[in-house]
Design a protein around this motif. Structure first.
Motif, PDB file in Angstrom:
ATOM      1  N   SER A 116      42.521  58.536 -35.855  1.00  0.00           N
ATOM      2  CA  SER A 116      43.733  58.569 -35.248  1.00  0.00           C
ATOM      3  C   SER A 116      44.409  59.729 -35.901  1.00  0.00           C
ATOM      4  CB  SER A 116      44.840  57.090 -35.540  1.00  0.00           C
ATOM      5  OG  SER A 116      45.081  57.114 -36.942  1.00  0.00           O
TER       6      SER A 116
ATOM      7  N   SER B  36      38.504  59.193 -20.696  1.00  0.00           N
ATOM      8  CA  SER B  36      39.526  57.912 -20.643  1.00  0.00           C
ATOM      9  C   SER B  36      39.039  56.828 -21.359  1.00  0.00           C
ATOM     10  CB  SER B  36      40.114  57.565 -19.058  1.00  0.00           C
ATOM     11  OG  SER B  36      38.821  56.993 -18.622  1.00  0.00           O
TER      12      SER B  36
ATOM     13  N   VAL C 156      39.695  57.589 -24.950  1.00  0.00           N
ATOM     14  CA  VAL C 156      41.180  57.910 -25.199  1.00  0.00           C
ATOM     15  C   VAL C 156      41.874  56.428 -25.326  1.00  0.00           C
ATOM     16  CG1 VAL C 156      43.300  58.903 -24.400  1.00  0.00           C
ATOM     17  CG2 VAL C 156      41.502  60.363 -24.487  1.00  0.00           C
ATOM     18  N   ASP C 157      41.571  55.527 -24.334  1.00  0.00           N
ATOM     19  CA  ASP C 157      41.975  54.291 -24.500  1.00  0.00           C
ATOM     20  C   ASP C 157      41.324  53.456 -25.429  1.00  0.00           C
ATOM     21  OD1 ASP C 157      43.800  54.792 -22.387  1.00  0.00           O
ATOM     22  OD2 ASP C 157      42.478  53.974 -20.605  1.00  0.00           O
TER      23      ASP C 157
ATOM     24  N   LEU D  21      47.944  62.594 -17.628  1.00  0.00           N
ATOM     25  CA  LEU D  21      48.403  61.679 -18.439  1.00  0.00           C
ATOM     26  C   LEU D  21      47.412  61.460 -19.582  1.00  0.00           C
ATOM     27  CD1 LEU D  21      49.777  58.927 -15.718  1.00  0.00           C
ATOM     28  CD2 LEU D  21      50.954  60.532 -17.136  1.00  0.00           C
ATOM     29  N   TYR D  22      46.158  61.363 -19.268  1.00  0.00           N
ATOM     30  CA  TYR D  22      45.448  61.091 -20.325  1.00  0.00           C
ATOM     31  C   TYR D  22      45.025  62.422 -21.218  1.00  0.00           C
ATOM     32  CZ  TYR D  22      43.705  56.707 -19.023  1.00  0.00           C
ATOM     33  OH  TYR D  22      43.633  55.269 -18.679  1.00  0.00           O
TER      34      TYR D  22
ATOM     35  N   THR E 259      47.703  64.097 -22.293  1.00  0.00           N
ATOM     36  CA  THR E 259      48.755  63.869 -23.108  1.00  0.00           C
ATOM     37  C   THR E 259      48.452  62.886 -24.098  1.00  0.00           C
ATOM     38  OG1 THR E 259      50.542  64.462 -21.311  1.00  0.00           O
ATOM     39  CG2 THR E 259      51.198  63.257 -23.108  1.00  0.00           C
ATOM     40  N   LYS E 260      47.799  61.645 -23.802  1.00  0.00           N
ATOM     41  CA  LYS E 260      47.519  60.848 -24.734  1.00  0.00           C
ATOM     42  C   LYS E 260      46.299  61.255 -25.807  1.00  0.00           C
ATOM     43  CE  LYS E 260      47.382  56.398 -21.872  1.00  0.00           C
ATOM     44  NZ  LYS E 260      46.679  55.377 -21.390  1.00  0.00           N
TER      45      LYS E 260
ATOM     46  N   GLN F 225      48.400  63.620 -28.237  1.00  0.00           N
ATOM     47  CA  GLN F 225      49.204  62.497 -29.006  1.00  0.00           C
ATOM     48  C   GLN F 225      48.427  61.697 -30.164  1.00  0.00           C
ATOM     49  OE1 GLN F 225      51.350  60.083 -26.404  1.00  0.00           O
ATOM     50  NE2 GLN F 225      53.005  61.578 -26.045  1.00  0.00           N
ATOM     51  N   GLU F 226      47.219  61.360 -29.822  1.00  0.00           N
ATOM     52  CA  GLU F 226      46.252  60.692 -30.666  1.00  0.00           C
ATOM     53  C   GLU F 226      45.720  61.508 -31.548  1.00  0.00           C
ATOM     54  OE1 GLU F 226      43.696  57.883 -32.256  1.00  0.00           O
ATOM     55  OE2 GLU F 226      45.221  57.506 -30.931  1.00  0.00           O
TER      56      GLU F 226
ATOM     57  N   GLU G 276      51.753  70.388 -28.512  1.00  0.00           N
ATOM     58  CA  GLU G 276      52.132  70.004 -27.283  1.00  0.00           C
ATOM     59  C   GLU G 276      52.716  70.968 -26.367  1.00  0.00           C
ATOM     60  OE1 GLU G 276      52.707  66.806 -26.177  1.00  0.00           O
ATOM     61  OE2 GLU G 276      51.371  65.842 -28.039  1.00  0.00           O
TER      62      GLU G 276
ATOM     63  N   ARG H 266      53.705  70.108 -22.378  1.00  0.00           N
ATOM     64  CA  ARG H 266      53.614  69.426 -21.256  1.00  0.00           C
ATOM     65  C   ARG H 266      53.501  70.284 -20.041  1.00  0.00           C
ATOM     66  NH1 ARG H 266      54.175  64.286 -22.986  1.00  0.00           N
ATOM     67  NH2 ARG H 266      55.448  63.828 -24.733  1.00  0.00           N
TER      68      ARG H 266
END
Length: 147
Positions: free
Chosen positions: A2, A44, A47-48, A77-78, A80-81, A84-85, A90, A92
């Protein structure tokens, strides 16, 4: 794995490869060009952290892509995830532009980023978690240690 496990500055860490370095990993580049839903599904799922499946997300991506040509919004969206992880820089606006005009390059970059962080993308979340568990286990020594 993480973002809290690795320190980074306020701007974040740089990506391991550039957006246009697609041909540094020819295999994933070819898969992405011919079937981007596979690449997206693999990204995904990692990431999830296994809470969603590669197949389900890949199918949703393919459906959106073929019906509306707006899969870039879903895949953004992924991105961005993922950023962040792992504490990646950044921006956007850049993310939306990358996924709108360079979707395949953006997916390839994300795929390479996860590979560079030690994920075996073909194994999925469970396969990677199982491999980490096996590596973390110390071998059992029977009896006393002798020369």
């Amino acid at each position: 794995m993480s973002s809290s496990s690795k320190p980074y500055d306020a701007e974040g860490q740089p990506w391991s490869t550039g957006l246009c370095d697609c041909f540094t990993d020819v295999k994933s580049c070819c898969i992405t060009i011919w079937c981007p839903c596979i690449t997206f599904g693999r990204i995904s799922e990692i990431v999830d952290k296994g809470t969603s499946s590669c197949i389900a997300n890949g199918a949703i991506f393919a459906l959106i892509h073929h019906l509306t040509l707006c899969a870039c919004l879903y895949s953004c969206l992924y991105r961005t995830k993922l950023k962040q992880e792992f504490g990646l820089r950044e921006n956007r606006c850049h993310d939306c532009l990358a996924h709108t005009f360079c979707l395949y390059c953006a997916l390839c970059q994300e795929y390479r980023e996860l590979k560079s962080r030690g994920f075996d993308m073909e194994r999925g979340w469970e396969g990677n978690a199982r491999q980490q568990k096996e590596l973390a286990m110390a071998p059992k020594v029977e009896g006393d240690m002798r020369r």
